[in-house]
Design an enzyme around this catalytic site. Structure first.
Site, PDB file in Angstrom:
ATOM      1  N   CYS A  96       0.854  -1.188   0.000  1.00 16.81           N
ATOM      2  CA  CYS A  96       0.000   0.000   0.000  1.00 16.81           C
ATOM      3  C   CYS A  96       0.896   1.246   0.000  1.00 16.81           C
ATOM      4  O   CYS A  96       1.796   1.374   0.834  1.00 16.81           O
ATOM      5  CB  CYS A  96      -0.894  -0.024   1.228  1.00 16.81           C
ATOM      6  SG  CYS A  96      -1.629   1.563   1.649  1.00 16.81           S
ATOM      7  N   GLU A  97       0.663   2.144  -0.935  1.00 21.46           N
ATOM      8  CA  GLU A  97       1.536   3.318  -1.036  1.00 21.46           C
ATOM      9  C   GLU A  97       1.284   4.344   0.071  1.00 21.46           C
ATOM     10  O   GLU A  97       2.086   5.244   0.260  1.00 21.46           O
ATOM     11  CB  GLU A  97       1.379   3.983  -2.399  1.00 21.46           C
ATOM     12  CG  GLU A  97       0.041   4.641  -2.652  1.00 21.46           C
ATOM     13  CD  GLU A  97      -0.023   5.304  -4.020  1.00 21.46           C
ATOM     14  OE1 GLU A  97      -0.783   6.291  -4.143  1.00 21.46           O
ATOM     15  OE2 GLU A  97       0.663   4.862  -4.952  1.00 21.46           O
ATOM     16  N   HIS A  98       0.196   4.202   0.794  1.00 14.96           N
ATOM     17  CA  HIS A  98      -0.109   5.159   1.858  1.00 14.96           C
ATOM     18  C   HIS A  98       0.644   4.844   3.150  1.00 14.96           C
ATOM     19  O   HIS A  98       1.031   5.754   3.876  1.00 14.96           O
ATOM     20  CB  HIS A  98      -1.616   5.175   2.135  1.00 14.96           C
ATOM     21  CG  HIS A  98      -2.427   5.553   0.933  1.00 14.96           C
ATOM     22  ND1 HIS A  98      -3.661   5.002   0.661  1.00 14.96           N
ATOM     23  CD2 HIS A  98      -2.156   6.410  -0.085  1.00 14.96           C
ATOM     24  CE1 HIS A  98      -4.136   5.508  -0.460  1.00 14.96           C
ATOM     25  NE2 HIS A  98      -3.245   6.363  -0.933  1.00 14.96           N
ATOM     26  N   HIS A  99       0.827   3.546   3.443  1.00 15.83           N
ATOM     27  CA  HIS A  99       1.490   3.170   4.691  1.00 15.83           C
ATOM     28  C   HIS A  99       2.686   2.244   4.464  1.00 15.83           C
ATOM     29  O   HIS A  99       3.381   1.899   5.414  1.00 15.83           O
ATOM     30  CB  HIS A  99       0.495   2.464   5.626  1.00 15.83           C
ATOM     31  CG  HIS A  99      -0.702   3.290   5.964  1.00 15.83           C
ATOM     32  ND1 HIS A  99      -1.896   3.192   5.293  1.00 15.83           N
ATOM     33  CD2 HIS A  99      -0.880   4.249   6.900  1.00 15.83           C
ATOM     34  CE1 HIS A  99      -2.764   4.049   5.795  1.00 15.83           C
ATOM     35  NE2 HIS A  99      -2.185   4.705   6.773  1.00 15.83           N
ATOM     36  N   GLN A 137      -5.073  -0.553  -4.720  1.00 13.22           N
ATOM     37  CA  GLN A 137      -5.714  -1.665  -5.420  1.00 13.22           C
ATOM     38  C   GLN A 137      -6.505  -1.201  -6.630  1.00 13.22           C
ATOM     39  O   GLN A 137      -6.547  -1.884  -7.665  1.00 13.22           O
ATOM     40  CB  GLN A 137      -6.617  -2.439  -4.456  1.00 13.22           C
ATOM     41  CG  GLN A 137      -7.229  -3.696  -5.058  1.00 13.22           C
ATOM     42  CD  GLN A 137      -7.988  -4.492  -4.022  1.00 13.22           C
ATOM     43  OE1 GLN A 137      -7.642  -4.504  -2.842  1.00 13.22           O
ATOM     44  NE2 GLN A 137      -9.036  -5.187  -4.439  1.00 13.22           N
ATOM     45  N   HIS A 165      -6.018  -5.895   3.179  1.00 12.88           N
ATOM     46  CA  HIS A 165      -5.050  -4.824   3.386  1.00 12.88           C
ATOM     47  C   HIS A 165      -4.620  -4.800   4.845  1.00 12.88           C
ATOM     48  O   HIS A 165      -5.428  -4.526   5.737  1.00 12.88           O
ATOM     49  CB  HIS A 165      -5.664  -3.476   2.986  1.00 12.88           C
ATOM     50  CG  HIS A 165      -5.902  -3.354   1.511  1.00 12.88           C
ATOM     51  ND1 HIS A 165      -5.199  -2.479   0.713  1.00 12.88           N
ATOM     52  CD2 HIS A 165      -6.754  -4.008   0.684  1.00 12.88           C
ATOM     53  CE1 HIS A 165      -5.615  -2.585  -0.537  1.00 12.88           C
ATOM     54  NE2 HIS A 165      -6.559  -3.511  -0.576  1.00 12.88           N
ATOM     55  N   CYS A 167      -2.887  -2.682   6.258  1.00 20.36           N
ATOM     56  CA  CYS A 167      -2.921  -1.326   6.812  1.00 20.36           C
ATOM     57  C   CYS A 167      -4.229  -1.064   7.552  1.00 20.36           C
ATOM     58  O   CYS A 167      -4.295  -0.154   8.385  1.00 20.36           O
ATOM     59  CB  CYS A 167      -2.703  -0.290   5.711  1.00 20.36           C
ATOM     60  SG  CYS A 167      -3.952  -0.310   4.412  1.00 20.36           S
TER      61      CYS A 167
END
Length: 255
Positions: A96-99, A137, A165, A167
């Site tokens: 996941c590019e956010h976390h 995703q 996920h 995250c």
């Protein structure tokens, strides 16, 4: 046991390919992160951790160095086949590019050839190339569809991804059983009956009751007209009946 093994040496050689410059920079930064977190990067258990994590991150993001179009075109063949080709349950391990925490799941990919097919492994390799990047995703789903559509110019492409996920499982809202499903369709798969066949044969929908029943319920609700819903029900019930007696479900439509 051989003397070599007794001395603690391994009887195999690990083959690893990493960018030395990136490796050195990442290792330095991860050592600093350990210190910021209050750890001692020089203690026994952590001495090699910055290097290990640096190698791990290069492996997990190796997709940036891969060209999905090149992968597909490397095994494109002329073939007069106009039925559905499905490669399902392709494992996905992405970040996941956010976390920068993993999301793990499966991709189900289908296309209907229009003069050209590609090697089956290339479909899985395209999924892998896009997965091994910092991702969301939704974008991953569309990228896979677009690559196949642009490389093969098929009559249609369908991609569905189901993933958990971490995250939102091991932090944040902490919902361990939540599954995210994304889909993208183009061409012939924008028709309800074609899309229904793909979802049924792929055995994708799992919500409530039997998978076939759930597919029927979800897709019938999405149909635009009473006529389309009726045709969809007939198509799905026929397919379910074929599966019940052990017959393969194969489209006889010319798309």
């Amino acid at each position: 046991m051989s003397e070599t093994l007794l001395e603690g040496q391994l009887n195999y050689e690990a083959i690893e390919k990493f960018d030395p410059e990136k490796l050195a920079k990442l290792q330095e930064h991860y050592a600093a992160i350990l210190e910021i977190l209050g750890e001692d990067p020089n203690r026994e258990g952590l001495v090699k951790t910055p290097l290990r994590v640096a190698k791990s991150m290069q492996f997990l993001t190796q997709g940036y160095a891969q060209d999905p179009m090149e992968i597909l075109l490397s095994a494109r063949f002329k073939e007069d086949y106009r039925q559905m080709v499905i490669v399902k349950d392709i494992e996905i391990y992405s970040l996941c590019e956010h976390h920068m925490i993993p999301f793990i799941g499966k991709a189900h990919v289908a296309y209907i050839p229009n003069g050209y097919i590609t090697g089956l492994s290339k479909i899985a390799r395209v999924v892998e190339a896009y997965s091994r990047r910092l991702q969301v995703q939704e974008r991953l789903t569309t990228q896979i569809k677009n690559a196949i559509n642009e490389a093969l110019h098929p009559l249609g492409v369908a991609v569905v991804i189901e993933a958990k996920h971490l995250c939102m499982a091991m932090r944040g809202v902490q919902k361990q059983d939540a599954v995210t499903v994304t889909s993208d369709f183009i061409g012939a798969f924008e028709r309800e009956t074609t899309r229904a066949e793909f979802l049924l044969v792929s055995d994708i929908t799992r919500a409530g009751g039997s998978r076939e029943g759930a597919n029927l319920q979800v897709l019938a609700k999405g149909s635009r007209s009473a006529h389309a819903r009726h045709a969809l029900r007939i198509s799905l019930h026929a397919a379910v009946a074929h599966k019940a007696v052990g017959c393969s479900v194969e489209s006889r439509l010319i798309y």
